[in-house]
Design an enzyme around this catalytic site. Structure first.
Site, short mmCIF file in Angstrom:
data_model
loop_
_atom_site.label_atom_id
_atom_site.label_comp_id
_atom_site.label_asym_id
_atom_site.label_seq_id
_atom_site.Cartn_x
_atom_site.Cartn_y
_atom_site.Cartn_z
N VAL A 233 0.85 -1.20 0.00
CA VAL A 233 0.00 0.00 0.00
C VAL A 233 0.88 1.24 0.00
O VAL A 233 0.51 2.29 0.53
CB VAL A 233 -0.97 0.02 1.20
CG1 VAL A 233 -2.01 -1.07 1.07
CG2 VAL A 233 -0.22 -0.12 2.53
N ARG A 235 3.73 3.11 -2.74
CA ARG A 235 3.62 3.84 -3.99
C ARG A 235 4.21 2.95 -5.08
O ARG A 235 5.13 2.16 -4.83
CB ARG A 235 4.39 5.16 -3.96
CG ARG A 235 3.93 6.14 -2.91
CD ARG A 235 2.58 6.72 -3.19
NE ARG A 235 2.65 8.00 -3.86
CZ ARG A 235 1.62 8.81 -4.00
NH1 ARG A 235 0.44 8.47 -3.53
NH2 ARG A 235 1.73 9.95 -4.64
N ASP A 259 -1.94 -2.71 -4.22
CA ASP A 259 -2.86 -1.58 -4.32
C ASP A 259 -2.26 -0.43 -5.12
O ASP A 259 -2.97 0.51 -5.46
CB ASP A 259 -3.24 -1.08 -2.92
CG ASP A 259 -4.30 0.00 -2.95
OD1 ASP A 259 -5.34 -0.22 -3.59
OD2 ASP A 259 -4.09 1.07 -2.34
N GLU A 264 -0.44 3.84 -13.46
CA GLU A 264 -1.84 3.84 -13.05
C GLU A 264 -2.64 4.78 -13.95
O GLU A 264 -2.16 5.87 -14.26
CB GLU A 264 -1.97 4.28 -11.59
CG GLU A 264 -1.30 3.31 -10.61
CD GLU A 264 -1.43 3.76 -9.15
OE1 GLU A 264 -2.04 4.84 -8.90
OE2 GLU A 264 -0.94 3.04 -8.28
N HIS A 283 -5.57 1.40 -6.23
CA HIS A 283 -5.01 2.46 -5.37
C HIS A 283 -6.11 3.06 -4.49
O HIS A 283 -6.26 4.27 -4.39
CB HIS A 283 -4.35 3.55 -6.22
CG HIS A 283 -3.30 4.32 -5.47
ND1 HIS A 283 -2.18 4.84 -6.07
CD2 HIS A 283 -3.19 4.66 -4.17
CE1 HIS A 283 -1.43 5.48 -5.18
NE2 HIS A 283 -2.03 5.38 -4.02
N SER A 285 -6.78 1.91 -1.09
CA SER A 285 -6.68 1.56 0.33
C SER A 285 -6.90 2.78 1.23
O SER A 285 -7.27 2.62 2.40
CB SER A 285 -5.32 0.94 0.64
OG SER A 285 -4.26 1.85 0.35
N ALA A 286 -6.69 3.98 0.70
CA ALA A 286 -6.87 5.20 1.49
C ALA A 286 -8.17 5.92 1.17
O ALA A 286 -8.43 6.99 1.72
CB ALA A 286 -5.69 6.15 1.24
#
Length: 322
Positions: A233, A235, A259, A264, A283, A285-286
């Site tokens: 998780v 970068r 993730d 991307e 991407h 997870s946040a």
């Protein structure tokens, strides 16, 4: 009369943000930008003092040169935690803050959810349901397992707290090793070669820096347990993509959850899509309901400090990247 403070709010949706800003700071001139291109153009014409920016349009170039140029703001408030899209900046000319911690609890839940996906054998349970079969499946406890957290920032520490609730042994790395609550042993990043083989689970949550780019390479995968689960998780770029793809295809580790990716959105022809025993997420997870306004509230609190001459919180050191 003094000139109004000029603030740009850069996000895909801004109505709630600009409304909050104007409600608490009527002496601020606000401009909303809904794309990187709009932001690029507005910096030269609007000449903002402050920019609050969420990096949501990842497939389009970010206007770094404009943001850090002569007409750029004196303060950039990054709506997320990562600032690698800004590169390096002159701290004498511009202050950069981030929203580190705004999603740490959610990311920690995401990490433990990924771990449970594998220990509870969710894929085979789903397959059994689809087949209407009733085999007895053996599940595996997290209790007693060893978790290695690569990067004990706010997210890493939140992961550690939840891992301890499951009875896990927790190891972790940080730039300046010192005791951390809920972590049994803290090491420097240079100690990772001797830690890979100890871990049943590996959580990667370091920022992307010169020192972390390519941190997890072929050698690291070779040293991991064949039963290990990797959860990334951080970068895109921290894990060497070719090494990860090869490791999963050859079964060097048991499973992985990715993730973040170097490119991307992940292209349809990416080998990641076809990897065995692998979770792929965009991407996210946040990303939780209300995270954007929680981040903006952090900005508003900092804006009050800015206007009253107080020291800002979450100031990012461009040399450290956080």
């Amino acid at each position: 009369m003094s000139e109004k403070l000029r603030v740009i709010v850069h996000n895909d949706t801004t109505d709630a943000m600009t409304a909050r800003l104007q409600e608490i700071a009527s002496d601020v001139d606000v401009l909303a930008c809904h794309s990187n291109a709009e932001l690029d153009a507005a910096i030269g014409s609007f000449r903002p003092d402050v920019v609050y920016s969420v990096r949501f349009e990842v497939s389009q170039p970010f206007p770094r040169d404009s943001m850090l140029g002569e007409t750029g703001p004196r303060w950039i408030s990054v709506g997320g935690s990562g600032c690698d899209h800004l590169g390096k900046w002159d701290t004498e000319r511009v202050t950069v803050t981030n929203s580190a911690g705004v999603a740490s609890a959610m990311m920690a839940e995401f990490v433990l959810g990924c771990a449970l996906h594998f220990t509870l054998d969710i894929p085979r349970l789903q397959a059994d349901k689809a087949d209407k079969t009733w085999p007895i499946r053996m599940v595996s406890p997290l209790n007693g397992k060893t978790l290695l957290i690569v990067g004990l920032g706010q997210t890493g520490q939140a992961v550690a707290a939840r891992a301890k609730a499951f009875g896990m042994r927790v190891l972790g790395t940080r730039a300046r090793p010192s005791p951390v609550e809920n972590v049994d042993e803290v090491y420097a990043a240079d100690d990772l070669p001797k830690l890979w083989a100890q871990a049943d689970f590996i959580c990667v949550c370091v920022p992307l820096l010169a020192s972390t780019r390519g941190l997890i390479d072929q050698v690291a995968f070779d040293r991991m347990k064949s039963s290990a689960i990797l959860i990334d998780v951080s970068r895109g770029g921290v894990i060497v993509s070719n090494a990860a793809i090869q490791a999963m295809n050859k079964g060097k580790i048991k499973g992985a959850a990715f993730d973040v990716f170097a490119t991307e959105p992940l292209p349809p022809d990416s080998p990641y899509w076809d990897l065995p025993n692998t979770l792929i997420s965009p991407h996210c997870s946040a990303v939780y309901e209300g995270w954007d306004l929680a981040s903006f509230d952090m900005f508003l609190a900092n804006l009050e400090r800015w206007q009253t001459g107080q020291t800002l919180t979450n100031i990012v050191d461009p040399n450290r990247g956080y």
